[in-house]
Enzyme design. Structure first.
Site, PDB file in Angstrom:
ATOM      1  N   LYS A 103      -6.222  -7.074   0.210  1.00 39.57           N
ATOM      2  CA  LYS A 103      -7.358  -7.521   1.029  1.00 39.57           C
ATOM      3  C   LYS A 103      -7.106  -8.883   1.683  1.00 39.57           C
ATOM      4  CE  LYS A 103     -10.599  -4.832  -1.705  1.00 39.57           C
ATOM      5  NZ  LYS A 103     -10.651  -3.681  -0.799  1.00 39.57           N
ATOM      6  N   ASN A 123      -4.508  -8.373   4.476  1.00 38.76           N
ATOM      7  CA  ASN A 123      -5.086  -7.612   5.601  1.00 38.76           C
ATOM      8  C   ASN A 123      -6.029  -8.496   6.430  1.00 38.76           C
ATOM      9  OD1 ASN A 123      -3.835  -5.319   4.632  1.00 38.76           O
ATOM     10  ND2 ASN A 123      -5.664  -4.485   3.668  1.00 38.76           N
ATOM     11  N   GLY A 152     -13.290  -3.108   6.101  1.00 36.97           N
ATOM     12  CA  GLY A 152     -13.955  -4.339   5.658  1.00 36.97           C
ATOM     13  C   GLY A 152     -13.060  -5.552   5.886  1.00 36.97           C
ATOM     14  N   ASP A 153     -11.766  -5.363   5.686  1.00 33.67           N
ATOM     15  CA  ASP A 153     -10.822  -6.467   5.908  1.00 33.67           C
ATOM     16  C   ASP A 153     -10.771  -6.834   7.394  1.00 33.67           C
ATOM     17  OD1 ASP A 153     -10.241  -6.337   3.223  1.00 33.67           O
ATOM     18  OD2 ASP A 153      -8.548  -4.981   3.507  1.00 33.67           O
ATOM     19  N   THR A 159      -9.809   2.924   5.601  1.00 30.84           N
ATOM     20  CA  THR A 159      -9.190   1.951   4.689  1.00 30.84           C
ATOM     21  C   THR A 159      -8.946   0.638   5.425  1.00 30.84           C
ATOM     22  OG1 THR A 159      -7.906   3.874   3.973  1.00 30.84           O
ATOM     23  CG2 THR A 159      -7.480   1.788   2.848  1.00 30.84           C
ATOM     24  N   THR A 205     -21.808  -5.644   5.042  1.00 26.33           N
ATOM     25  CA  THR A 205     -21.304  -4.527   5.850  1.00 26.33           C
ATOM     26  C   THR A 205     -21.810  -3.247   5.189  1.00 26.33           C
ATOM     27  OG1 THR A 205     -19.207  -4.642   4.628  1.00 26.33           O
ATOM     28  CG2 THR A 205     -19.299  -5.749   6.750  1.00 26.33           C
ATOM     29  N   ASP A 259       0.839  -1.197   0.000  1.00 27.68           N
ATOM     30  CA  ASP A 259       0.000   0.000   0.000  1.00 27.68           C
ATOM     31  C   ASP A 259       0.879   1.254   0.000  1.00 27.68           C
ATOM     32  OD1 ASP A 259      -2.273  -1.516   0.064  1.00 27.68           O
ATOM     33  OD2 ASP A 259      -2.744  -1.143   2.169  1.00 27.68           O
TER      34      ASP A 259
END
Ligand code: RIB
Length: 310
Positions: free
Chosen positions: A41, A44, A253-254, A250, A222, A14
């Site tokens: 993703k 993470n 969700g992960d 950021t 989510t 990243d």
């Protein structure tokens, strides 16, 4: 230790800037800071599950370059299993260009998956015993689809629970979707995959029904500021978002997916696991970055206890 969770997904580096606002097309903004670190993703989510205390093995693919070394250094520092970090001698490690708006905490991301979008049938075969021995297989959409489909077939034949986080959104063949035990899109991905705009509980139920009708057993959506939804086809629940001081969304969700599968692997049901996912996601937005923002088990337990009494 029990059977591992296997996360089969992406690693990318990243490259994250922070600025006041996000640039419009053709606009240049001066940023206030920059960070380079582990992301993707798949990675993470594996880091989130690992920090949450799960026995997790990540399968991903990196290049033999300096960004690949970033991955190895990071996993060693975290104490994660690196046995299935595959190497590509020709392609480069993937990257994600991330812009974070420091006022709204929102982001824009472009991912170039690089080596992890080139997982070969031979790579998958090498991982077969690991997948067959897993408790849960967790997948996303940042690696090549043919490898994903192969892995899903191996897991299904072995009776392994399959969790698909369909991010970024991409078309999923009906035949593949019908093999998934739990699908975990965000509201945008749910809309892309079902055609239902998800803005409240009733919308979430309608979107979930589309997945259930296609053979998915459980649906989790989510929904950002609205919270997180789950249904097993009989019971449905929308859990409100936890109130935290968000500075960078950021990877939220992960974090959710990592905390969620950790709880499932400990034998918690769908709705209890939803609470662990919600807490893990909420905690992650209070820190900067993606993998580095994943919370510890102690932090998650405290959040779950204080908010849900679990
Ligand atoms: O979900 C956040 C992740 O998406 C980032 O770490 C970036 O690498 C992209 O893959």
């Amino acid at each position: 230790m029990g059977k591992p969770i296997v996360v089969f997904g992406s690693f990318v580096v990243d490259l994250t800037s922070r600025s006041k606002g996000l640039p419009l097309p053709g606009q240049t903004l001066l940023g206030s800071s920059f960070k380079l670190g582990a992301g993707g993703k798949g990675s993470n989510q594996a880091v989130a599950a690992h920090r949450a205390g799960a026995n997790v093995t990540l399968v991903t693919k990196i290049g033999s370059d300096v960004f690949g070394q970033v991955a190895m250094d990071f996993y060693r520092a975290e104490g994660m299993n690196t046995d299935y970090i595959l190497r590509d001698s020709e392609r480069e490690t993937g990257v994600a260009l991330i812009m974070v708006d420091e006022q709204s905490a929102q982001n824009e991301i472009v991912v170039v998956s690089g080596a992890c979008a080139h997982i070969t049938p031979e790579d998958v075969e090498r991982c077969r015993p690991l997948i067959e021995g897993a408790s849960i297989l967790l997948l996303q959409h940042e690696i090549n689809f043919d490898a994903q489909y192969r892995v899903i077939d191996i897991a299904r034949a072995a009776g392994v629970k399959i969790v698909l986080n369909p991010a970024p959104a991409a078309e999923i063949p009906a035949e593949v979707l019908s093999k998934i035990d739990i699908v975990t899109p965000n509201e945008t991905e749910a809309q892309a995959l079902t055609g239902v705009e998800v803005g409240n509980l009733e919308d979430a139920k309608r979107a979930a029904k589309v997945f259930l009708d296609r053979g998915v057993k459980n649906v989790v959506i989510t929904m950002g500021a609205l919270g997180s939804f789950a249904t097993d086809g009989v019971r449905s629940e929308l859990l409100p978002r936890l109130n935290v001081n968000a500075i960078d969304t950021t990877g939220a969700g992960d974090a959710f997916n990592g905390g969620f599968v950790m709880a499932l692997s400990e034998g918690r049901d769908l709705f209890q696991a939803l609470r662990y996912g919600n807490a893990t996601g909420a905690l992650s937005v209070t820190k900067l970055g993606t993998a580095p923002s994943m919370p510890s088990r102690a932090e998650i337990d405290r959040m779950v206890r204080e908010n849900y009494g679990l």
